[in-house]
Design an enzyme around this catalytic site. Sequence first.
Site, short mmCIF file in Angstrom:
data_model
loop_
_atom_site.label_atom_id
_atom_site.label_comp_id
_atom_site.label_asym_id
_atom_site.label_seq_id
_atom_site.Cartn_x
_atom_site.Cartn_y
_atom_site.Cartn_z
N ASP A 129 0.96 -1.15 -0.16
CA ASP A 129 -0.18 0.07 -0.03
C ASP A 129 0.87 1.15 -0.01
O ASP A 129 1.66 1.36 0.85
CB ASP A 129 -0.82 0.11 1.25
CG ASP A 129 -1.93 1.08 1.18
OD1 ASP A 129 -2.29 1.33 -0.16
OD2 ASP A 129 -2.44 1.49 2.23
N HIS A 136 -3.87 14.29 0.68
CA HIS A 136 -4.08 13.41 1.64
C HIS A 136 -2.91 13.33 2.64
O HIS A 136 -3.08 13.61 3.79
CB HIS A 136 -4.32 11.84 1.13
CG HIS A 136 -4.48 10.92 2.28
ND1 HIS A 136 -5.36 10.89 3.24
CD2 HIS A 136 -3.62 10.01 2.79
CE1 HIS A 136 -5.23 10.04 4.15
NE2 HIS A 136 -4.07 9.48 3.84
N ARG A 145 0.99 17.33 12.95
CA ARG A 145 2.14 17.96 13.07
C ARG A 145 2.08 19.38 12.83
O ARG A 145 3.15 20.22 12.90
CB ARG A 145 3.27 17.33 12.05
CG ARG A 145 3.76 15.92 12.36
CD ARG A 145 4.74 15.36 11.55
NE ARG A 145 4.47 15.39 10.11
CZ ARG A 145 3.70 14.59 9.63
NH1 ARG A 145 3.41 13.26 10.29
NH2 ARG A 145 3.49 14.66 8.17
N GLU A 202 -10.96 4.09 3.36
CA GLU A 202 -9.85 4.96 2.41
C GLU A 202 -10.17 4.56 1.15
O GLU A 202 -10.24 3.48 0.65
CB GLU A 202 -8.49 4.48 2.88
CG GLU A 202 -7.92 5.05 4.30
CD GLU A 202 -6.62 4.51 4.48
OE1 GLU A 202 -5.73 5.26 5.41
OE2 GLU A 202 -5.91 3.79 3.63
N GLU A 204 -9.28 4.12 -2.44
CA GLU A 204 -7.91 4.03 -3.18
C GLU A 204 -8.48 3.09 -4.30
O GLU A 204 -9.48 2.75 -4.57
CB GLU A 204 -7.01 3.01 -2.31
CG GLU A 204 -6.78 3.64 -0.83
CD GLU A 204 -5.61 2.95 -0.14
OE1 GLU A 204 -4.81 2.06 -0.88
OE2 GLU A 204 -5.53 3.02 1.17
N ASP A 236 -9.37 0.42 1.78
CA ASP A 236 -8.54 -0.07 2.72
C ASP A 236 -8.92 0.27 4.27
O ASP A 236 -8.46 1.29 4.67
CB ASP A 236 -6.92 0.34 2.59
CG ASP A 236 -5.84 -0.16 3.43
OD1 ASP A 236 -6.31 -1.43 3.74
OD2 ASP A 236 -4.84 0.19 3.36
N ARG A 240 -8.04 4.07 13.31
CA ARG A 240 -7.26 5.37 13.31
C ARG A 240 -6.73 5.44 14.56
O ARG A 240 -5.43 5.67 14.99
CB ARG A 240 -7.98 6.71 13.01
CG ARG A 240 -8.60 6.74 11.85
CD ARG A 240 -7.41 6.55 10.55
NE ARG A 240 -8.06 6.89 9.34
CZ ARG A 240 -7.26 6.94 8.14
NH1 ARG A 240 -6.01 6.51 8.13
NH2 ARG A 240 -7.74 7.25 7.13
N GLN A 243 -4.04 2.57 15.06
CA GLN A 243 -2.76 3.31 14.43
C GLN A 243 -1.97 4.32 15.03
O GLN A 243 -0.77 4.34 14.97
CB GLN A 243 -3.36 3.76 13.02
CG GLN A 243 -2.30 4.09 12.09
CD GLN A 243 -2.73 4.40 10.67
OE1 GLN A 243 -3.74 4.35 10.27
NE2 GLN A 243 -1.56 4.94 9.85
N LYS A 256 -4.41 -1.79 10.02
CA LYS A 256 -4.84 -2.03 8.44
C LYS A 256 -4.84 -3.55 8.29
O LYS A 256 -5.41 -3.84 7.04
CB LYS A 256 -3.45 -1.53 7.70
CG LYS A 256 -3.61 0.07 7.80
CD LYS A 256 -4.64 0.68 7.03
CE LYS A 256 -4.34 2.41 7.13
NZ LYS A 256 -3.76 2.80 6.01
N THR A 260 -9.25 -5.42 3.98
CA THR A 260 -8.95 -4.78 2.84
C THR A 260 -9.98 -5.14 1.64
O THR A 260 -9.85 -6.29 1.34
CB THR A 260 -7.62 -4.65 2.26
OG1 THR A 260 -6.90 -4.22 3.41
CG2 THR A 260 -7.57 -3.42 0.98
N GLU A 367 -10.36 12.84 7.14
CA GLU A 367 -10.16 14.25 6.44
C GLU A 367 -11.59 14.99 6.44
O GLU A 367 -11.57 15.92 6.58
CB GLU A 367 -9.60 13.91 5.14
CG GLU A 367 -8.00 13.53 4.90
CD GLU A 367 -7.85 13.25 3.72
OE1 GLU A 367 -7.21 13.77 3.02
OE2 GLU A 367 -8.10 11.87 3.40
#
Length: 429
Positions: A129, A136, A145, A202, A204, A236, A240, A243, A256, A260, A367
């Site tokens: 992946d 993103h 951050r 997600e 993808e 996927d 969160r 993670q 993850k 999937t 997001e």
Amino acid sequence: MRSFIPVEPSNHFPIQNLPYGIFRLRDNSGKPRVGTAIGEYVLDLSVLEEEGYFQDIIDQEEKVFAAPFLNPFMAKGPDVWQSVRRRLQMLLSENEPKLRDNVQLRERALIPQADVKMELPVKIGDYTDFYASKEHAANVGTMFRGKENALMPNWTHLPVGYHGRASSVVTSGTHFNRPCGQIKPADTTKPIFTSCRQLDFELEMGFFIGMGNQMGEPVPVEKAEEQIFGMVLVNDWSARDIQAWEYQPLGPFLAKNFATSISPWVVPMEALEPFRVKGPEQDPEPLPYLKHTKPDSFDIHLEVFLKTPNMEKPDCIAASNYKYLYWSAAQQIAHHTITGCNLNTGDLIATGTISGPEKRSRGSLLELAWRGTEPIKLSNGEERSWLEDGDELTLTGWCQGAGYRIGFGEVTGTILPAKLIERRSKATI
């Protein structure tokens, strides 16, 4: 080009597409075998193979279309893929009588899609992946951050990726239980074991490797697309909160590996060729082994639908496009193999979340709801910051031609309640 089988302009499977998949009859009679989608039908390629329609292309004794996975066909390489595709387009053409006027053959080979069950199309050996969407990566980096440090220093120099778990890749329609694991709530000093509280999707896309490369032989970027058999939609699923606690220093693991989901029809690259476009400008200029000499992306419209247990029909909560990806599929393959890593027939490579420049084009709830601070509002008055039990998530996508669509169908999954495991401490003997 038109087929003798009627295909509505909005249908994903005109004669210009002809994706490959593995199907079996809904009543479970017969074995899984290879088919191609044409309109509302599946064309059973094992029947055509048995009748000798591909004997000048593939040794009839190999029975690649009677196999339960696409791998034997995929391993034949681009010349065979293209020849089979041409043969299928000829047989399905409105002006070709061989299949059109053969009533007995049509009854054996053409099956309504409503009468079949689609299965996992490929026996997947490895799954990688990537993290190829700049929007993103910037959104996620900004949340964690700050805007000034949104992208890590390496991000614009190489396609960032990680190795996923192939055993839990499932086809559309597979339900799964909410995962459990360690999380560390903000108000605690130690982690706790619980079910995931921040479950996400997600948006993808993925591509399957056809022939692969020998160990020690990197794939040049200009030859990389020749390795791709075809593309699918990918969801996927992501935990969160699991993670956030586990990812340092080695990245995603349990967050993850539980599921999937991929769409069942694999769209050949040749079908996408008319929709080739130039990808985003890359600054700084990539190193020579990653530098493209031709347009490297595709105009594939993507949509995300969410249906809660209280809704009669789903809401479209996001719409994005494959062309937003900063790092192309060819660059991902070139980078993956630059060390001499050997890709094998059936390997799945996914793009990572595909987000665009607008809020509606963000490819995850992380997001869309901005880490839970801006819940999305649904048409029935409900809100979602994260996915809840019973929620059904559907991805779809297509390329829009003049009066036809090259589509990927759908990939759908429903979230079931967690299976919490009670652990009892045992006295040490």
